[in-house]
Motif scaffolding. Structure first.
Motif, PDB file in Angstrom:
ATOM      1  N   LEU A  14       4.410  -0.709   3.757  1.00 43.96           N
ATOM      2  CA  LEU A  14       3.582   0.442   3.399  1.00 43.96           C
ATOM      3  C   LEU A  14       4.523   1.611   3.111  1.00 43.96           C
ATOM      4  O   LEU A  14       5.441   1.882   3.881  1.00 43.96           O
ATOM      5  CB  LEU A  14       2.624   0.790   4.537  1.00 43.96           C
ATOM      6  CG  LEU A  14       1.655   1.945   4.254  1.00 43.96           C
ATOM      7  CD1 LEU A  14       0.273   1.619   4.804  1.00 43.96           C
ATOM      8  CD2 LEU A  14       2.151   3.241   4.848  1.00 43.96           C
ATOM      9  N   VAL A  15       4.306   2.244   1.973  1.00 42.24           N
ATOM     10  CA  VAL A  15       5.158   3.353   1.552  1.00 42.24           C
ATOM     11  C   VAL A  15       4.398   4.655   1.750  1.00 42.24           C
ATOM     12  O   VAL A  15       3.211   4.733   1.416  1.00 42.24           O
ATOM     13  CB  VAL A  15       5.546   3.189   0.070  1.00 42.24           C
ATOM     14  CG1 VAL A  15       6.268   4.422  -0.449  1.00 42.24           C
ATOM     15  CG2 VAL A  15       6.406   1.946  -0.109  1.00 42.24           C
ATOM     16  N   GLY A  16       5.060   5.645   2.301  1.00 45.99           N
ATOM     17  CA  GLY A  16       4.403   6.932   2.512  1.00 45.99           C
ATOM     18  C   GLY A  16       5.177   8.069   1.860  1.00 45.99           C
ATOM     19  O   GLY A  16       6.410   8.089   1.887  1.00 45.99           O
ATOM     20  N   PHE A  17       4.443   8.967   1.260  1.00 46.80           N
ATOM     21  CA  PHE A  17       5.056  10.173   0.711  1.00 46.80           C
ATOM     22  C   PHE A  17       4.530  11.384   1.466  1.00 46.80           C
ATOM     23  O   PHE A  17       3.319  11.555   1.618  1.00 46.80           O
ATOM     24  CB  PHE A  17       4.719  10.328  -0.773  1.00 46.80           C
ATOM     25  CG  PHE A  17       5.454   9.357  -1.660  1.00 46.80           C
ATOM     26  CD1 PHE A  17       6.772   9.614  -2.044  1.00 46.80           C
ATOM     27  CD2 PHE A  17       4.847   8.195  -2.087  1.00 46.80           C
ATOM     28  CE1 PHE A  17       7.453   8.722  -2.850  1.00 46.80           C
ATOM     29  CE2 PHE A  17       5.522   7.294  -2.896  1.00 46.80           C
ATOM     30  CZ  PHE A  17       6.832   7.555  -3.281  1.00 46.80           C
ATOM     31  N   GLY A  18       5.437  12.223   1.910  1.00 45.44           N
ATOM     32  CA  GLY A  18       5.048  13.445   2.588  1.00 45.44           C
ATOM     33  C   GLY A  18       4.813  14.566   1.578  1.00 45.44           C
ATOM     34  O   GLY A  18       4.994  14.400   0.369  1.00 45.44           O
ATOM     35  N   THR A  51       0.829  -1.205   0.000  1.00 41.28           N
ATOM     36  CA  THR A  51       0.000   0.000   0.000  1.00 41.28           C
ATOM     37  C   THR A  51       0.863   1.254   0.000  1.00 41.28           C
ATOM     38  O   THR A  51       1.934   1.289   0.608  1.00 41.28           O
ATOM     39  CB  THR A  51      -0.951  -0.017   1.220  1.00 41.28           C
ATOM     40  OG1 THR A  51      -1.827  -1.136   1.102  1.00 41.28           O
ATOM     41  CG2 THR A  51      -1.786   1.249   1.294  1.00 41.28           C
ATOM     42  N   VAL A  52       0.373   2.250  -0.718  1.00 45.85           N
ATOM     43  CA  VAL A  52       1.056   3.540  -0.779  1.00 45.85           C
ATOM     44  C   VAL A  52       0.118   4.604  -0.227  1.00 45.85           C
ATOM     45  O   VAL A  52      -1.049   4.646  -0.593  1.00 45.85           O
ATOM     46  CB  VAL A  52       1.420   3.903  -2.235  1.00 45.85           C
ATOM     47  CG1 VAL A  52       2.170   5.224  -2.283  1.00 45.85           C
ATOM     48  CG2 VAL A  52       2.240   2.802  -2.876  1.00 45.85           C
ATOM     49  N   THR A  53       0.628   5.427   0.652  1.00 45.45           N
ATOM     50  CA  THR A  53      -0.193   6.541   1.123  1.00 45.45           C
ATOM     51  C   THR A  53       0.492   7.846   0.775  1.00 45.45           C
ATOM     52  O   THR A  53       1.692   8.003   0.881  1.00 45.45           O
ATOM     53  CB  THR A  53      -0.482   6.472   2.635  1.00 45.45           C
ATOM     54  OG1 THR A  53      -1.138   7.690   3.019  1.00 45.45           O
ATOM     55  CG2 THR A  53       0.773   6.318   3.455  1.00 45.45           C
ATOM     56  N   ASN A  54      -0.336   8.735   0.333  1.00 47.13           N
ATOM     57  CA  ASN A  54       0.162  10.018  -0.125  1.00 47.13           C
ATOM     58  C   ASN A  54      -0.425  11.108   0.768  1.00 47.13           C
ATOM     59  O   ASN A  54      -0.880  12.130   0.305  1.00 47.13           O
ATOM     60  CB  ASN A  54      -0.289  10.201  -1.583  1.00 47.13           C
ATOM     61  CG  ASN A  54       0.535  11.219  -2.294  1.00 47.13           C
ATOM     62  OD1 ASN A  54       1.647  11.527  -1.872  1.00 47.13           O
ATOM     63  ND2 ASN A  54       0.003  11.769  -3.359  1.00 47.13           N
TER      64      ASN A  54
END
Lengths: 473, 90
Positions: free
Chosen positions: A417-421, A394-397
């Motif tokens: 889980l990958v997150g972008f700030g 899952t990717v959260t933006n």
């Protein structure tokens, strides 16, 4: 003949409510066609069929909540239900463009005599159970013989899925004599470990029982609630389910979704030993490239930074498969493809993370279109079942809403889980020269049972590297 | 950027902005939103929402919106100024 069943749209789903039928008896459907809108505790989802055929009947009424695996509708082979006196059952469903011809017709194997039987379901059960319809007393309207009547006349008969949810597979093609679903070796092993009877698992694709099917069955089966009284089944012979969808009240929906998220996230934090890594990515080149692509394009076709980030993540995931998949029973199970879950916050609260399938095979433009379509439909409550089931990472933006970094909670049974700030302009040194550059904080939350920090670090470095060469995305 | 033949009036621009926001946030309430409130923050528009907003705005007003113009669509005041062709701050 095949069954269209309530699918498991995620590891946490046990039951679903039919909100709306998108097909009617007689409709010819093809694999992938949306059949119904189903309300899970998280979203309204369009559920597709995994088989070609003609809709014979709709078993579950709009508004009914049923366990995963319950038969919602029956599909017959195209042509087999034609009004001809002795239609030949086609071994393989063959789509025909003339649904009208088969509308409201029944499978021809049993033709009614004196007994009043309009329900194909009752007929089929009678056939399956070897019950002579002429000997059955009908309790339905006008003496109509219902499925329950048929079953009552055959007390030794196996229970139907609507009376014992775990027995759902009893009406799979296997039980119909149409060939037992194949069970993959891994699924067999998993089933043994999880105490699930592989023969009692409904395959997701209608053909082969895979590990995900076993997991779904294991999660759905042991819940005591699943043994509650049967869900309301329509009286056979009654007119097909009709009426407007009865969506759950927004407040109830939000509450249910909250509970689902709570359960899942608590499980994640209880079971998954998270480790967290973070790196700062310079997006100067990526954004410049994006603007170049966007120049002259109509607004609807323009890219947004999230499309590039997703694309880079998809490519990096394909190169680091150890982060792409599930942790099940003390072992890592690789994903069948790179199916990126995209965390979408819903207006009015809540969160869904439907998947962009095979995201590593899409171009940036296709990724953008897929993301836009997915988010739009998620918010409109029009996701498809296949999108809800089994994203592999899952990717959260969340950065879009202002935060500079996201240390996510892994969505079990996924392992990362990958997150972008938020993209922020900051002083940044390149080759010894200080400049102001657009930066984002990239984070990884990963399951330490599945990978070590070294793997996670290389994964983040790959994403960073890809974003420095946007023309190769 | 090419200049459209007709620019909307300030009232029409205001109306178009509200309609474009409601296109992505159907229950958006402008009663308590003053002209200088950042729209993206107020209505929690992510980049895709913003794209939908800009798209609707362009189609309703006929004013072309380049990517470089996005910062000028920050608040009601800047939107109206941009759409009517006024310079920022006038």
């Amino acid at each position: 003949m095949s069954d269209f069943t309530m699918p498991s749209l995620g590891a946490d789903m046990e039951r679903g409510t039919v909100l709306e039928w998108l097909v009617a008896p007689g409709d010819v459907v093809h694999k992938g066609d949306p059949m119904a809108v189903v309300d899970t505790s998280k979203a309204a989802v369009e559920v597709e069929t995994f088989a070609d055929g003609v809709v014979v009947d709709l078993v579950v009424r709009v508004g009914s909540e049923v366990p995963v695996g319950t038969v919602l509708a029956h599909l017959g082979p195209v042509g087999a239900a034609a009004p001809a006196p002795a239609p030949e059952p086609a071994p393989e469903p063959e789509p025909t463009p003339e649904p009208a011809e088969v509308a409201a017709q029944e499978p021809a194997a049993t033709t009614g005599h004196q007994p009043v039987v309009h329900s194909p379901l009752a007929r089929r059960r009678a056939r399956e159970l070897g019950v002579d319809l002429a000997s059955v007393a009908g309790t339905g309207p006008g003496g109509e013989i219902t499925r329950e009547d048929v079953e009552a006349a055959a007390p030794a008969a196996p229970p139907t899925p609507s009376t014992v949810p775990e027995a759902a597979p009893a009406t799979t093609p296997a039980a119909r004599g149409a060939g037992r679903p194949r069970v993959t070796p891994y699924a067999r092993k998993l089933a043994r470990e999880m105490g699930v009877d592989p023969a009692a698992v409904t395959p997701h694709d209608g053909e082969t029982v895979r590990a995900s099917d076993v997991r779904a069955a294991a999660i759905a089966a042991p819940a005591p609630a699943a043994q509650a009284p049967p869900p309301p089944a329509p009286p056979p012979g009654a007119p097909p389910p009709t009426g407007a969808p009865r969506p759950t009240a927004a407040a109830t929906r939000a509450q249910t979704m909250r509970e689902t998220i709570a359960r899942l996230m608590a499980r994640s934090k209880r079971e998954i030993p998270h480790y967290y890594l973070t790196t700062t990515v310079d997006l100067t080149d990526a954004l410049a490239w994006m603007r170049e692509q966007n120049a002259g394009l109509p607004i609807a076709e323009r890219l947004v930074p999230a499309a590039l980030l997703l694309r880079a993540t998809a490519l990096a995931t394909a190169r680091h498969p150890a982060l792409n998949g599930f942790w099940v029973d003390d072992a890592f199970v690789p994903g069948s493809g790179v199916h990126l879950g995209v965390a979408v916050s819903l207006r009015g609260g809540g969160l869904v993370a439907p998947a962009i399938h095979d995201a590593d095979r899409l171009t940036v433009t296709e990724t953008m279109a897929a993301m836009r379509d997915l988010v739009t439909r998620a918010r409109a409550g029009r996701l498809r079942g296949s999108e809800m089931a089994d994203p592999t990472l899952t990717v959260t933006n969340l950065g879009e809403q202002g935060v500079e970094s996201v240390y996510g909670v892994i969505y079990p049974p996924q392992v990362a889980l990958v997150g972008f700030g938020r993209v922020v302009e900051r002083p940044w040194s390149v080759d010894g020269l200080l400049g102001v550059r657009p930066l984002t904080t990239l984070t990884l939350a990963a399951d330490h049972r599945a990978t070590d920090g070294f793997t996670g670090g290389r994964f983040l470095a790959t994403i960073d590297d890809l974003l420095q060469h946007p023309e190769e995305l | 950027m090419s200049t459209p033949t007709t620019r909307p009036t300030a009232d029409a621009a205001r109306e178009a902005v509200q309609a474009a926001v409601r296109h992505v946030v159907p229950d958006a309430d402008f009663d308590y939103v003053d002209d200088d409130t950042p729209l993206r923050g107020e209505f929690e528009l992510d980049s895709l929402d913003f794209l939908g907003f800009a798209e609707t705005l362009a189609s309703r007003t006929g004013v072309p919106i380049a990517e470089a113009d996005y910062p000028r669509l920050a608040t009601m005041a800047t939107c109206v100024a941009f759409l009517t062709g006024a310079r920022d701050g006038t």
